[in-house]
Design an enzyme around this catalytic site. Structure first.
Site, PDB file in Angstrom:
ATOM      1  N   TYR A 148     -42.388  -5.577 -47.907  1.00 42.98           N
ATOM      2  CA  TYR A 148     -41.231  -4.678 -48.002  1.00 42.98           C
ATOM      3  C   TYR A 148     -41.637  -3.350 -48.631  1.00 42.98           C
ATOM      4  CZ  TYR A 148     -36.543  -3.094 -49.393  1.00 42.98           C
ATOM      5  OH  TYR A 148     -35.385  -2.373 -49.579  1.00 42.98           O
ATOM      6  N   LYS A 152     -41.381   0.458 -46.985  1.00 38.22           N
ATOM      7  CA  LYS A 152     -40.558   1.507 -47.582  1.00 38.22           C
ATOM      8  C   LYS A 152     -41.393   2.696 -48.059  1.00 38.22           C
ATOM      9  CE  LYS A 152     -36.435  -0.218 -47.017  1.00 38.22           C
ATOM     10  NZ  LYS A 152     -35.409   0.476 -46.207  1.00 38.22           N
ATOM     11  N   ILE A 180     -28.430  -2.434 -55.835  1.00 36.80           N
ATOM     12  CA  ILE A 180     -27.103  -2.090 -55.318  1.00 36.80           C
ATOM     13  C   ILE A 180     -26.333  -3.377 -55.030  1.00 36.80           C
ATOM     14  CG2 ILE A 180     -25.856  -0.639 -53.678  1.00 36.80           C
ATOM     15  CD1 ILE A 180     -28.075   0.836 -55.229  1.00 36.80           C
ATOM     16  N   THR A 182     -24.866  -5.209 -52.872  1.00 36.73           N
ATOM     17  CA  THR A 182     -24.668  -5.502 -51.452  1.00 36.73           C
ATOM     18  C   THR A 182     -25.038  -6.958 -51.188  1.00 36.73           C
ATOM     19  OG1 THR A 182     -26.924  -4.938 -50.788  1.00 36.73           O
ATOM     20  CG2 THR A 182     -25.318  -3.121 -50.898  1.00 36.73           C
TER      21      THR A 182
END
Length: 245
Positions: A148, A152, A180, A182
């Site tokens: 990841y 990014k 965040i 989410t």
């Protein structure tokens, strides 16, 4: 922005992407948003008046269809592109497989290449703005997130290179969200101990709301940030500010 111009948001059916769609549409912008979840896309379309285009950003033909629709609606002009679609993978590096690498790089990085390249003529016509969602993991390494992090970090380099190449016509910036609230964080939010440990690493002492990230995206898309180009903006409550006691 010209009345006929359009803003594209990828990965717009959930989380940060959904907040971006709602924020931009709420400001009166014409938004085309993509996602794989047709039910969620149709629901959001009805809620805020944005235009849903079902699209898997790993599929080049579907990316082409989404950009073509936006170009048609915008009469050849695209005022903004929010490259937000992405996926995560947490696993020890030695346990990952080649197909894991290929999948995460396709969804997180190749999709940004595709959408940006396809949208570039419309962006140049509108002197538009591109905002790409990287991550704090693209700024600093995180244990268990090697693939990841690599995907990014790629977006940060791409953003800076494109800002140099096209900066007189199109602005390119990236955001680096931290923790965040989410669905990607759902497992942590459901575990009080893990949540407390996560919040302890954030000087703001809380998770962010998706709308707080969307507000930064909307600013970067707008003319209010007209001299901001090639910037990588953490939206992390201070998480990457330094070494903590």
């Amino acid at each position: 922005m010209n009345e006929s111009s359009i803003i594209i948001v990828t990965g717009g059916t959930h989380g940060i992407g959904q907040a971006c769609v709602e924020t931009l549409a709420g400001q009166g912008q014409r938004v085309v948003f993509t996602g794989r979840d047709e039910a969620a896309g149709q629901m959001l379309e009805k809620k805020c008046g944005a235009i849903f285009q079902q699209c898997d950003v790993a599929d080049e033909d579907q990316c082409h269809a989404a950009v073509t629709r936006a170009m048609d609606l915008g009469q050849g002009r695209i005022a903004g592109l929010v490259n937000n679609a992405g996926m995560s993978l947490r696993a020890p590096f030695e346990e990952t497989r080649t197909e894991d690498w290929d999948r995460i790089m396709t969804v997180n990085a190749r999709s940004v290449y595709l959408m940006t390249r396809l949208a570039l003529p419309g962006l140049r016509a509108a002197k538009g703005s591109v905002v790409t969602t990287s991550s704090v993991a693209g700024l600093v390494g995180q244990r268990g997130l090697a693939l990841y992090t690599a995907s990014k970090a790629t977006l940060i380099g791409l953003t800076q290179a494109l800002a140099l190449e096209y900066g007189s016509e199109v602005r390119f910036n990236a955001i680096a969200p931290g923790q965040i609230g989410t669905r990607m964080m759902q497992k942590i939010m459901d575990d009080p101990e893990r949540l407390a440990a996560t919040v302890a690493t954030i000087p703001a002492a809380r998770l962010a709301e998706p709308r707080e990230v969307a507000d930064v995206v909307a600013w970067l898309i707008s003319d209010a940030s007209s001299f901001v180009n090639g910037a990588i903006i953490p939206v992390d409550g201070g998480e990457t500010a330094g070494i903590f006691d």
